[in-house]
Motif scaffolding. Structure first.
Motif, PDB file in Angstrom:
ATOM      1  N   UNK A  51       0.885  -1.176   0.043  1.00 26.81           N
ATOM      2  CA  UNK A  51      -0.013   0.042   0.037  1.00 26.81           C
ATOM      3  C   UNK A  51       0.720   1.150  -0.098  1.00 26.81           C
ATOM      4  N   UNK A  52       1.609   1.278   0.852  1.00 26.65           N
ATOM      5  CA  UNK A  52       2.661   2.491   0.912  1.00 26.65           C
ATOM      6  C   UNK A  52       3.781   2.315  -0.106  1.00 26.65           C
ATOM      7  N   UNK A  53       4.061   1.490  -0.779  1.00 24.33           N
ATOM      8  CA  UNK A  53       4.829   1.376  -1.982  1.00 24.33           C
ATOM      9  C   UNK A  53       4.094   2.188  -3.055  1.00 24.33           C
ATOM     10  N   UNK A  54       2.793   1.851  -3.177  1.00 25.77           N
ATOM     11  CA  UNK A  54       1.902   2.432  -4.266  1.00 25.77           C
ATOM     12  C   UNK A  54       1.581   3.970  -4.057  1.00 25.77           C
ATOM     13  N   UNK A  55       1.651   4.223  -2.683  1.00 29.17           N
ATOM     14  CA  UNK A  55       1.441   5.840  -2.115  1.00 29.17           C
ATOM     15  C   UNK A  55       2.724   6.361  -2.822  1.00 29.17           C
ATOM     16  N   UNK A  56       3.902   5.968  -2.619  1.00 24.23           N
ATOM     17  CA  UNK A  56       5.305   6.635  -2.524  1.00 24.23           C
ATOM     18  C   UNK A  56       5.412   6.675  -4.425  1.00 24.23           C
ATOM     19  N   UNK A  57       4.927   5.604  -4.919  1.00 29.85           N
ATOM     20  CA  UNK A  57       5.170   5.836  -6.615  1.00 29.85           C
ATOM     21  C   UNK A  57       4.269   6.661  -6.907  1.00 29.85           C
ATOM     22  N   UNK A  58       2.954   6.781  -6.420  1.00 30.27           N
ATOM     23  CA  UNK A  58       2.019   7.745  -7.115  1.00 30.27           C
ATOM     24  C   UNK A  58       2.362   9.141  -6.810  1.00 30.27           C
ATOM     25  N   UNK A  59       3.081   9.410  -5.574  1.00 30.74           N
ATOM     26  CA  UNK A  59       3.589  10.586  -5.089  1.00 30.74           C
ATOM     27  C   UNK A  59       4.769  11.051  -6.168  1.00 30.74           C
ATOM     28  N   UNK A  60       5.559  10.463  -6.675  1.00 27.76           N
ATOM     29  CA  UNK A  60       6.494  10.597  -7.598  1.00 27.76           C
ATOM     30  C   UNK A  60       5.723  11.125  -9.045  1.00 27.76           C
ATOM     31  N   UNK A  61       4.955  10.183  -9.386  1.00 32.81           N
ATOM     32  CA  UNK A  61       4.157  10.614 -10.695  1.00 32.81           C
ATOM     33  C   UNK A  61       3.528  11.893 -10.327  1.00 32.81           C
ATOM     34  N   UNK A  62       2.964  12.100  -9.344  1.00 29.43           N
ATOM     35  CA  UNK A  62       2.107  13.587  -9.099  1.00 29.43           C
ATOM     36  C   UNK A  62       2.991  14.498  -9.159  1.00 29.43           C
ATOM     37  N   UNK A  63       4.099  14.658  -8.471  1.00 21.26           N
ATOM     38  CA  UNK A  63       5.246  15.566  -8.461  1.00 21.26           C
ATOM     39  C   UNK A  63       5.663  15.895 -10.021  1.00 21.26           C
ATOM     40  N   UNK A  64       5.945  14.747 -10.634  1.00 19.68           N
ATOM     41  CA  UNK A  64       6.541  14.925 -12.217  1.00 19.68           C
ATOM     42  C   UNK A  64       5.488  15.456 -12.976  1.00 19.68           C
ATOM     43  N   UNK A  65       4.253  15.293 -12.734  1.00 18.02           N
ATOM     44  CA  UNK A  65       2.947  15.724 -13.715  1.00 18.02           C
ATOM     45  C   UNK A  65       2.759  17.341 -13.044  1.00 18.02           C
ATOM     46  N   UNK A  66       3.080  17.350 -11.806  1.00 19.27           N
ATOM     47  CA  UNK A  66       2.517  18.750 -11.071  1.00 19.27           C
ATOM     48  C   UNK A  66       1.105  18.668 -11.008  1.00 19.27           C
ATOM     49  N   UNK A  67       0.593  17.637 -10.743  1.00 21.87           N
ATOM     50  CA  UNK A  67      -1.022  17.427 -10.475  1.00 21.87           C
ATOM     51  C   UNK A  67      -1.192  16.158  -9.367  1.00 21.87           C
ATOM     52  N   UNK A  68      -1.666  16.705  -8.277  1.00 23.42           N
ATOM     53  CA  UNK A  68      -1.659  16.063  -7.179  1.00 23.42           C
ATOM     54  C   UNK A  68      -3.141  15.526  -6.830  1.00 23.42           C
ATOM     55  N   UNK A  69      -3.224  14.308  -6.283  1.00 25.20           N
ATOM     56  CA  UNK A  69      -4.530  13.686  -6.024  1.00 25.20           C
ATOM     57  C   UNK A  69      -4.781  13.701  -4.499  1.00 25.20           C
ATOM     58  N   UNK A  70      -6.049  13.701  -4.054  1.00 23.78           N
ATOM     59  CA  UNK A  70      -6.384  13.547  -2.447  1.00 23.78           C
ATOM     60  C   UNK A  70      -6.345  12.103  -2.483  1.00 23.78           C
ATOM     61  N   UNK A  71      -5.684  11.916  -1.385  1.00 29.10           N
ATOM     62  CA  UNK A  71      -5.596  10.336  -1.062  1.00 29.10           C
ATOM     63  C   UNK A  71      -6.148  10.007   0.324  1.00 29.10           C
ATOM     64  N   UNK A  72      -6.760   8.913   0.441  1.00 28.92           N
ATOM     65  CA  UNK A  72      -7.265   8.296   1.670  1.00 28.92           C
ATOM     66  C   UNK A  72      -6.352   6.820   1.846  1.00 28.92           C
TER      67      UNK A  72
END
Length: 108
Positions: A51-72
């Motif tokens: 779960x946390x590995x996915x969150x960290x990978x998603x954070x990298x993508x969001x940072x690269x795209x400069x578009x950030x999701x809301x996560x629960x």
């Protein structure tokens, strides 16, 4: 249109997508829904580590795209919500990032 090959662009001053455009793009994203004006999907994992590995990978993508999701974030699942606050609704950026989020799980 291949959402994976596109990149997010600034949306300040641009309008949100209309219903027809949203539905057309949503058809390209299995298991994503539009709820409360957000593009949303729940991802499930066998344990907290993944779960946390996915969150960290998603954070990298969001940072690269400069578009950030809301996560629960929970022990074995993550609820991902995309919307474009600058446009007051959903834009192409949300669908691009949703496709890239799916790709994270597909390659894991």
């Amino acid at each position: 249109m291949n959402l994976l090959t596109l990149h997010c662009e600034p949306q300040l001053g641009k309008a949100a997508l209309d219903d027809a455009a949203r539905e057309s793009l949503l058809a390209k994203l299995p298991d994503w829904t539009i709820r409360d004006g957000q593009l949303t999907k729940t991802f499930r994992f066998p344990d907290y580590y993944r779960t946390i590995a996915f969150v960290n990978a998603l954070a990298f993508v969001a940072h690269r795209e400069d578009h950030h999701p809301d996560l629960s974030v929970h022990y074995n699942r993550v609820v991902v919500n995309f919307s474009t606050h600058d446009a007051g609704g959903l834009t192409l950026n949300d669908f691009i990032c949703a496709a890239k989020t799916d790709a994270l799980v597909a390659t894991a």
